[in-house]
Enzyme design. Sequence first.
Site, mmCIF file in Angstrom:
data_model
loop_
_atom_site.group_PDB
_atom_site.id
_atom_site.type_symbol
_atom_site.label_atom_id
_atom_site.label_comp_id
_atom_site.label_asym_id
_atom_site.label_seq_id
_atom_site.Cartn_x
_atom_site.Cartn_y
_atom_site.Cartn_z
ATOM 1 N N SER A 1 -12.595 17.748 38.819
ATOM 2 C CA SER A 1 -12.003 18.614 37.793
ATOM 3 C C SER A 1 -10.904 19.473 38.380
ATOM 4 C CB SER A 1 -13.043 19.582 37.233
ATOM 5 O OG SER A 1 -14.061 18.925 36.584
ATOM 6 N N HIS B 1 -10.992 11.479 34.725
ATOM 7 C CA HIS B 1 -11.700 12.739 34.484
ATOM 8 C C HIS B 1 -12.454 12.685 33.166
ATOM 9 C CE1 HIS B 1 -11.618 17.342 33.783
ATOM 10 N NE2 HIS B 1 -12.609 17.026 34.563
ATOM 11 N N GLU C 1 -9.293 11.823 30.929
ATOM 12 C CA GLU C 1 -7.927 12.012 31.420
ATOM 13 C C GLU C 1 -7.711 11.011 32.558
ATOM 14 O OE1 GLU C 1 -7.208 16.766 30.591
ATOM 15 O OE2 GLU C 1 -8.266 16.212 32.407
ATOM 16 N N ASN D 1 -8.028 21.528 31.119
ATOM 17 C CA ASN D 1 -8.430 22.760 31.800
ATOM 18 C C ASN D 1 -7.251 23.693 32.055
ATOM 19 O OD1 ASN D 1 -11.073 22.080 31.711
ATOM 20 N ND2 ASN D 1 -11.121 21.186 33.765
HETATM 21 P P1 NAI Z 1 -24.107 17.304 40.387
HETATM 22 O O1 NAI Z 1 -24.296 18.340 41.411
HETATM 23 O O2 NAI Z 1 -24.971 17.273 39.160
HETATM 24 O O3 NAI Z 1 -24.244 15.860 41.089
HETATM 25 C C1 NAI Z 1 -23.624 15.519 42.279
HETATM 26 C C2 NAI Z 1 -24.444 14.405 42.949
HETATM 27 O O4 NAI Z 1 -23.697 13.912 44.039
HETATM 28 C C3 NAI Z 1 -25.777 14.874 43.485
HETATM 29 O O5 NAI Z 1 -26.815 14.035 43.022
HETATM 30 C C4 NAI Z 1 -25.621 14.754 45.011
HETATM 31 O O6 NAI Z 1 -26.826 14.392 45.652
HETATM 32 C C5 NAI Z 1 -24.589 13.667 45.122
HETATM 33 N N1 NAI Z 1 -23.823 13.665 46.354
HETATM 34 C C6 NAI Z 1 -23.236 14.734 46.941
HETATM 35 N N2 NAI Z 1 -22.580 14.328 48.053
HETATM 36 C C7 NAI Z 1 -22.747 12.986 48.151
HETATM 37 C C8 NAI Z 1 -22.284 12.000 49.055
HETATM 38 N N3 NAI Z 1 -21.520 12.337 50.105
HETATM 39 N N4 NAI Z 1 -22.621 10.712 48.832
HETATM 40 C C9 NAI Z 1 -23.376 10.370 47.788
HETATM 41 N N5 NAI Z 1 -23.859 11.265 46.888
HETATM 42 C C10 NAI Z 1 -23.533 12.559 47.071
HETATM 43 O O7 NAI Z 1 -22.568 17.372 39.986
HETATM 44 P P2 NAI Z 1 -21.864 16.980 38.600
HETATM 45 O O8 NAI Z 1 -21.904 18.127 37.681
HETATM 46 O O9 NAI Z 1 -22.402 15.668 38.159
HETATM 47 O O10 NAI Z 1 -20.341 16.846 39.066
HETATM 48 C C11 NAI Z 1 -19.929 15.800 39.903
HETATM 49 C C12 NAI Z 1 -18.407 15.745 39.941
HETATM 50 O O11 NAI Z 1 -17.887 15.624 38.622
HETATM 51 C C13 NAI Z 1 -17.695 16.939 40.573
HETATM 52 O O12 NAI Z 1 -16.562 16.461 41.251
HETATM 53 C C14 NAI Z 1 -17.269 17.750 39.379
HETATM 54 O O13 NAI Z 1 -16.153 18.554 39.622
HETATM 55 C C15 NAI Z 1 -16.916 16.647 38.392
HETATM 56 N N6 NAI Z 1 -17.001 17.051 36.992
HETATM 57 C C16 NAI Z 1 -18.059 17.803 36.545
HETATM 58 C C17 NAI Z 1 -18.142 18.180 35.216
HETATM 59 C C18 NAI Z 1 -19.293 19.007 34.739
HETATM 60 O O14 NAI Z 1 -19.178 19.587 33.636
HETATM 61 N N7 NAI Z 1 -20.382 19.093 35.463
HETATM 62 C C19 NAI Z 1 -17.109 17.788 34.237
HETATM 63 C C20 NAI Z 1 -16.086 16.928 34.795
HETATM 64 C C21 NAI Z 1 -16.031 16.625 36.120
#
Ligand code: NAI
Length: 496
Positions: free
Chosen positions: A121, A142, A154, A192
């Site tokens: 994001s 995105h 996006e 955003n």
């Molecule tokens: P989250 O914290 O729920 O999930 C992230 C997952 O990635 C976790 O299960 C973690 O164990 C895993 N992980 C971390 N490092 C790792 C690695 N090196 N190799 C493999 N797995 C790994 O995060 P979420 O909310 O799902 O966000 C993920 C991405 O999506 C971020 O980049 C965030 O900026 C982006 N994003 C999030 C939104 C939201 O509203 N939560 C909306 C749009 C984009």
Amino acid sequence: MFTTETRIGVCGAGAMGAGIAQVASRAGHKVIVLDRDDDALTSARAAVEKGAGALLKRGKINEEEAQAIAGRMQWSLHVADMAQCGLVIEAIVENMDVKTSLFKALEQVTGDNTVLATNTSSLSVTSLASGLERPAHFLGLHFFNPAPIMKLVEVISGAETDAGIASGALKLMQDWGKVAVAARDVPGFIVNRVARPYYGEGWRAFEDGAADAATIDFLYRDLAGFRMGPLELGDLIGHDINTAAAKSIFEAYEGRTRFTPSLAQRKLVAAGHLGRKSGRGVYDYSEGGERSAPLVSKPATNSNIGKIFLGAKAPAMKTVLENAGFAYEVQQDVPAGFAKLENTIVGFTDGRSSGALARELNNPVALIDWMRDPASTSALAFSASCDEARQSGMQLAAVCGMNTIELKDRPGLVVFRTLCQLANCAADAIGDQVTDADSVDRAMMNGVNYPFGPMAWAREFGFNAVVHALDAIADETNDMMYRPSEVLRNLTRSAL
Ligand code: NAI
């Protein structure tokens, strides 16, 4: 380039990864989800099954399809398992170094034609690609949370992204049933970035004392049809997350654009009132905590209301009066765009405050905030230059059969000022070649559920009138952030 035969890899089995994997599998792809944490994979598997179950319950898919969604998915703890993927979408932790090292590992195991994508994001797509061997095969996809429900994706091209790959990815997202919008790699991409004034103006109205919080939120819902007002939306998102986003965008653009973060919101965060998750934000969510009601009042009906005179070029006032079935007379000495009720000039704000217009006309003035449709709006929100004008504002509401909200007088009032500034910000994004007018509108309507696109709103309201309003707000507030975008000024000369 991509077909349903393309195997999709999803890295990160969190909220976003699980949602994206579900979308890809539903579209018919074999999907492999990678995480470093086994528990995360277990939870994601349950989330996908629950998601497929919900689709089945709502009659969107049948039993066989629900089973196929789960059946096409694989779960892994090893990067090497991504070898056969034609597209890998990364949704791991939002950290540049961690993401970069994952992409380098992916490049080692996948084929030369594999496309790598990030769901970041806030990080730069160009920077994420910079250490890679095949930056042309890298882009941003995105998604919005929750990915299976939110329509927007996006599609972000970094400096080196191959144009054919970007358009192939755009087409793939459309095949997945998404509204896919191409964007250039700038901080905040489209949504955003362009959404900042929604929060910023809500907070500014609150800081100015335009009305109390519940009334401000109510205005956005009732007058314009937004699903949530900006303050209550901040409670839902979390003010810590929301201020951090505001600060990072403000810093990324080095103050060039219109993203000044709110001091009042920062104070809320400092006090630990983060929103729903902490039990208190703008509103109190603790047990027994009560949310105050908006300050809406019912005007006393006055049967002695005199005639209403309408000036030239006042279509909005005309609609309001005709909707109420109230007879009016057209009179040339009433200022154009306004009406006259008793001794008061009444009309919609054109960016000026009631006070400023009253001084200009040497006459009491009551100004109404913008409304999408008087027939479906319950309250007439107005400010008045003096007590006499206040009485006229109440009378006008009574005539229209509407409740009233009395606002503290300020240029552009609340909703109108926000809409002008959203259009201003959308125009800036077009000027910076992030995207085009149609795409900005589709992005805002599908990424953050706006009831209409900011550029379509400005076009319908009149680019000229929006530019005048912004200049009037800038003149009165003495704040440069309201000065109209060059793109808006140009649009007053040529229709888009
Ligand atoms: P989250 O914290 O729920 O999930 C992230 C997952 O990635 C976790 O299960 C973690 O164990 C895993 N992980 C971390 N490092 C790792 C690695 N090196 N190799 C493999 N797995 C790994 O995060 P979420 O909310 O799902 O966000 C993920 C991405 O999506 C971020 O980049 C965030 O900026 C982006 N994003 C999030 C939104 C939201 O509203 N939560 C909306 C749009 C984009």
